[in-house]
Design a protein around this motif. Structure first.
Motif, PDB file in Angstrom:
ATOM      1  N   VAL A 128       1.529  14.424   7.532  1.00  0.00           N
ATOM      2  CA  VAL A 128       2.380  15.109   6.515  1.00  0.00           C
ATOM      3  C   VAL A 128       3.232  16.239   7.622  1.00  0.00           C
ATOM      4  O   VAL A 128       2.250  16.581   8.443  1.00  0.00           O
ATOM      5  CB  VAL A 128       1.410  14.976   5.547  1.00  0.00           C
ATOM      6  CG1 VAL A 128       1.268  16.888   4.330  1.00  0.00           C
ATOM      7  CG2 VAL A 128       0.720  14.384   4.693  1.00  0.00           C
ATOM      8  N   LEU A 152      -6.135   4.771   8.323  1.00  0.00           N
ATOM      9  CA  LEU A 152      -7.117   3.840   6.616  1.00  0.00           C
ATOM     10  C   LEU A 152      -8.037   3.435   8.535  1.00  0.00           C
ATOM     11  O   LEU A 152      -7.397   3.553   9.402  1.00  0.00           O
ATOM     12  CB  LEU A 152      -6.176   3.094   6.573  1.00  0.00           C
ATOM     13  CG  LEU A 152      -5.598   2.962   5.888  1.00  0.00           C
ATOM     14  CD1 LEU A 152      -4.982   1.760   5.352  1.00  0.00           C
ATOM     15  CD2 LEU A 152      -6.347   3.735   4.367  1.00  0.00           C
ATOM     16  N   TYR A 184      -3.071  10.861   9.452  1.00  0.00           N
ATOM     17  CA  TYR A 184      -4.169  10.184   8.268  1.00  0.00           C
ATOM     18  C   TYR A 184      -3.760   8.738   8.761  1.00  0.00           C
ATOM     19  O   TYR A 184      -2.946   8.177   8.819  1.00  0.00           O
ATOM     20  CB  TYR A 184      -3.710  10.013   7.145  1.00  0.00           C
ATOM     21  CG  TYR A 184      -3.457  12.355   6.333  1.00  0.00           C
ATOM     22  CD1 TYR A 184      -5.276  12.073   6.114  1.00  0.00           C
ATOM     23  CD2 TYR A 184      -3.015  12.700   6.173  1.00  0.00           C
ATOM     24  CE1 TYR A 184      -5.246  13.425   5.576  1.00  0.00           C
ATOM     25  CE2 TYR A 184      -2.911  13.746   5.947  1.00  0.00           C
ATOM     26  CZ  TYR A 184      -3.830  14.128   5.582  1.00  0.00           C
ATOM     27  OH  TYR A 184      -4.098  15.280   4.800  1.00  0.00           O
ATOM     28  N   ASP A 193      -2.199   6.408  -1.093  1.00  0.00           N
ATOM     29  CA  ASP A 193      -3.119   5.858  -0.648  1.00  0.00           C
ATOM     30  C   ASP A 193      -3.657   6.567   0.761  1.00  0.00           C
ATOM     31  O   ASP A 193      -5.580   6.014   1.293  1.00  0.00           O
ATOM     32  CB  ASP A 193      -3.215   4.053  -1.291  1.00  0.00           C
ATOM     33  CG  ASP A 193      -3.151   3.823  -2.030  1.00  0.00           C
ATOM     34  OD1 ASP A 193      -3.741   4.978  -3.176  1.00  0.00           O
ATOM     35  OD2 ASP A 193      -2.115   2.876  -2.346  1.00  0.00           O
ATOM     36  N   ILE A 194      -3.244   6.467   1.642  1.00  0.00           N
ATOM     37  CA  ILE A 194      -4.014   7.146   3.058  1.00  0.00           C
ATOM     38  C   ILE A 194      -3.729   8.252   3.394  1.00  0.00           C
ATOM     39  O   ILE A 194      -4.913   8.506   4.257  1.00  0.00           O
ATOM     40  CB  ILE A 194      -2.436   6.359   4.217  1.00  0.00           C
ATOM     41  CG1 ILE A 194      -1.832   4.986   3.875  1.00  0.00           C
ATOM     42  CG2 ILE A 194      -2.913   6.819   5.447  1.00  0.00           C
ATOM     43  CD1 ILE A 194      -1.041   4.412   4.469  1.00  0.00           C
ATOM     44  N   ILE A 195      -2.709   9.233   2.533  1.00  0.00           N
ATOM     45  CA  ILE A 195      -2.812  10.444   3.089  1.00  0.00           C
ATOM     46  C   ILE A 195      -4.283  11.147   1.853  1.00  0.00           C
ATOM     47  O   ILE A 195      -4.261  11.118   0.962  1.00  0.00           O
ATOM     48  CB  ILE A 195      -1.489  11.273   2.389  1.00  0.00           C
ATOM     49  CG1 ILE A 195      -0.919  10.500   3.139  1.00  0.00           C
ATOM     50  CG2 ILE A 195      -2.121  12.881   2.460  1.00  0.00           C
ATOM     51  CD1 ILE A 195       0.225  11.212   2.897  1.00  0.00           C
ATOM     52  N   MET A 212       1.178  -1.425  -0.442  1.00  0.00           N
ATOM     53  CA  MET A 212      -0.160  -0.265   0.012  1.00  0.00           C
ATOM     54  C   MET A 212       1.121   1.433  -0.222  1.00  0.00           C
ATOM     55  O   MET A 212       1.996   1.570   0.940  1.00  0.00           O
ATOM     56  CB  MET A 212      -0.891  -0.215   1.418  1.00  0.00           C
ATOM     57  CG  MET A 212      -1.800   1.533   1.652  1.00  0.00           C
ATOM     58  SD  MET A 212      -3.525   1.040   2.291  1.00  0.00           S
ATOM     59  CE  MET A 212      -4.680  -0.087   1.325  1.00  0.00           C
ATOM     60  N   ALA A 221      -0.621   7.792   7.989  1.00  0.00           N
ATOM     61  CA  ALA A 221       0.254   8.410   7.547  1.00  0.00           C
ATOM     62  C   ALA A 221       0.597  10.290   8.249  1.00  0.00           C
ATOM     63  O   ALA A 221      -0.434  10.607   8.467  1.00  0.00           O
ATOM     64  CB  ALA A 221       0.926   7.981   6.298  1.00  0.00           C
ATOM     65  N   ILE A 250       1.608   5.253   0.010  1.00  0.00           N
ATOM     66  CA  ILE A 250       1.598   6.302   1.448  1.00  0.00           C
ATOM     67  C   ILE A 250       0.611   7.414   0.679  1.00  0.00           C
ATOM     68  O   ILE A 250      -0.759   7.508   1.395  1.00  0.00           O
ATOM     69  CB  ILE A 250       2.590   7.235   1.252  1.00  0.00           C
ATOM     70  CG1 ILE A 250       3.858   6.491   2.474  1.00  0.00           C
ATOM     71  CG2 ILE A 250       2.255   8.445   2.517  1.00  0.00           C
ATOM     72  CD1 ILE A 250       3.289   5.925   4.270  1.00  0.00           C
ATOM     73  N   ARG A 268      -3.033   1.082   9.820  1.00  0.00           N
ATOM     74  CA  ARG A 268      -2.008   1.818   8.554  1.00  0.00           C
ATOM     75  C   ARG A 268      -2.566   3.254   8.613  1.00  0.00           C
ATOM     76  O   ARG A 268      -3.835   3.501   8.736  1.00  0.00           O
ATOM     77  CB  ARG A 268      -1.857   1.493   7.095  1.00  0.00           C
ATOM     78  CG  ARG A 268      -1.161  -0.004   7.314  1.00  0.00           C
ATOM     79  CD  ARG A 268       0.052  -0.315   7.126  1.00  0.00           C
ATOM     80  NE  ARG A 268       0.685   1.890   6.425  1.00  0.00           N
ATOM     81  CZ  ARG A 268       1.420   1.209   5.514  1.00  0.00           C
ATOM     82  NH1 ARG A 268       1.252   0.568   4.671  1.00  0.00           N
ATOM     83  NH2 ARG A 268       1.759   2.167   4.401  1.00  0.00           N
TER      84      ARG A 268
END
Lengths: 258, 79
Positions: free
Chosen positions: B9, B72, B70, A5-7, A1, B7, A3, B5
């Motif tokens: 920024v 999921l 972020y 796709d997550i942001i 996967m 992320a 990044i 999962r």
């Protein structure tokens, strides 16, 4: 996967509150002021009171708080924030008024204003950032400096025989009948940040319910003034500040008695 | 095993490289970059993106609110 796709907007779980302006904060790297600013603004945003809230900025590092908090603000003379807040609240009793003060402002030059505002039971909220030093002017000894703690004006450590004892403002105002909620917290770990936010929320709710003055102290670091890295200063704070300034809710008039 | 999962920024130009996010990250995802931003600070970045669970610890302690998180909604299976 990937990044990417997550942001995505639908996966967003945390972002900076819109009540903080886009200006970069003027504080040193790692300073607790930034988190304290954000928590106050998050509470105001969650309660939906941004149109009815007036903040009083102090003198000290947070003198420019009005640049970062995107609500109505007034900057007060050194230590006079509770007096200004009293005036604003009495003219606009349906508005929320809070002061945001450091220890040099609240516990030194503004002691009289603070204690009398607390004793009168003004219906305001005081956010008190205590880092045990005068940060803005170069790390001089403050009333809240710990015994034995080095500062630029106590280079051999604070000697209580000649320099007096540190002042525990939070315990002091908790004894006054005008205060309804008095708590001390910290913002250096995620758990403490969550607790502090709950406490600030409670302070504003008590103000909404017109219960009296609510007072939240945040024990913070001053890595520039203490001459440490941000991470080391947080550890030093845990080891030295917390035994003297224990965290927790000191007074809550609505607490259920066992 | 299913795994959360996430992320982050980081607003590179506003990051002051205080390192507080690095020490609170439970999965050691964050590091400070070798290069510097416009102000001369080593900004934070995700060194091991696959380990990020989106727990928001870093964002909670970030004094400059430069971290956006972020996560999921459904944990993904680890293969």
């Amino acid at each position: 996967m990937n990044i990417e796709d997550i942001i995505k907007p639908e996966n967003l779980v945390f972002k900076k509150t819109g009540l903080l302006t886009e200006k970069p904060l003027s504080y040193c790297p790692g300073c607790g002021h930034g988190v304290a600013h954000r928590l106050v603004m998050e509470v105001i945003e969650e309660m939906g009171i941004e149109e009815k809230t007036i903040g009083i900025a102090p003198v000290g590092c947070s003198v420019l708080a009005y640049e970062f908090m995107n609500i109505d603000m007034q900057q007060a003379a050194h230590g006079r924030a509770p007096a200004v807040a009293t005036g604003v609240k009495r003219v606009l009793p349906d508005h929320f008024v809070f002061t945001y003060q450091g220890d040099g402002d609240l516990a030194a030059i503004g002691t009289a204003e603070t204690i009398h505002a607390c004793n009168r039971g003004e219906n305001i909220t005081i956010i008190f950032i205590n880092n045990g030093i005068y940060g803005m002017t170069g790390g001089q000894m403050a009333p809240t400096t710990l015994p034995g703690m080095r500062s630029s004006t106590s280079p051999y450590g604070r000697d209580v025989a000649s320099m007096g004892h540190p002042l525990k403002m939070t315990e002091l105002v908790a004894h006054l009948p005008g205060t309804c909620y008095v708590a001390r917290h910290a913002v250096h770990t995620p758990a403490n940040v969550t607790k502090t936010k709950k406490s600030i929320r409670k302070a504003f709710e008590y103000q909404r319910d017109k219960k009296g003055l609510s007072f939240v102290e945040i024990v913070s670091n001053c890595n520039s003034g203490w001459k440490m890295t941000p991470v080391d200063s947080n550890q030093w704070m845990e080891e030295n500040m917390f035994p003297f300034y224990p965290l927790g809710v000191i007074k809550d008039i609505d607490a259920k008695t066992k | 095993m299913a795994k959360a999962r996430g992320a982050i920024v980081v607003d590179k130009e506003k990051c002051k490289g205080c390192e507080l996010c690095v020490v609170v990250c439970p999965t050691n995802v964050i590091r400070l970059a070798q290069e510097v931003n416009g102000k001369g600070y080593h900004f934070a970045y995700m060194e091991i993106p696959v380990a990020c669970t989106g727990c928001t610890n870093c964002a909670l302690v970030c004094p400059d609110s430069v971290i956006t998180v972020y996560r999921l909604k459904q944990p993904v299976s680890e293969n």
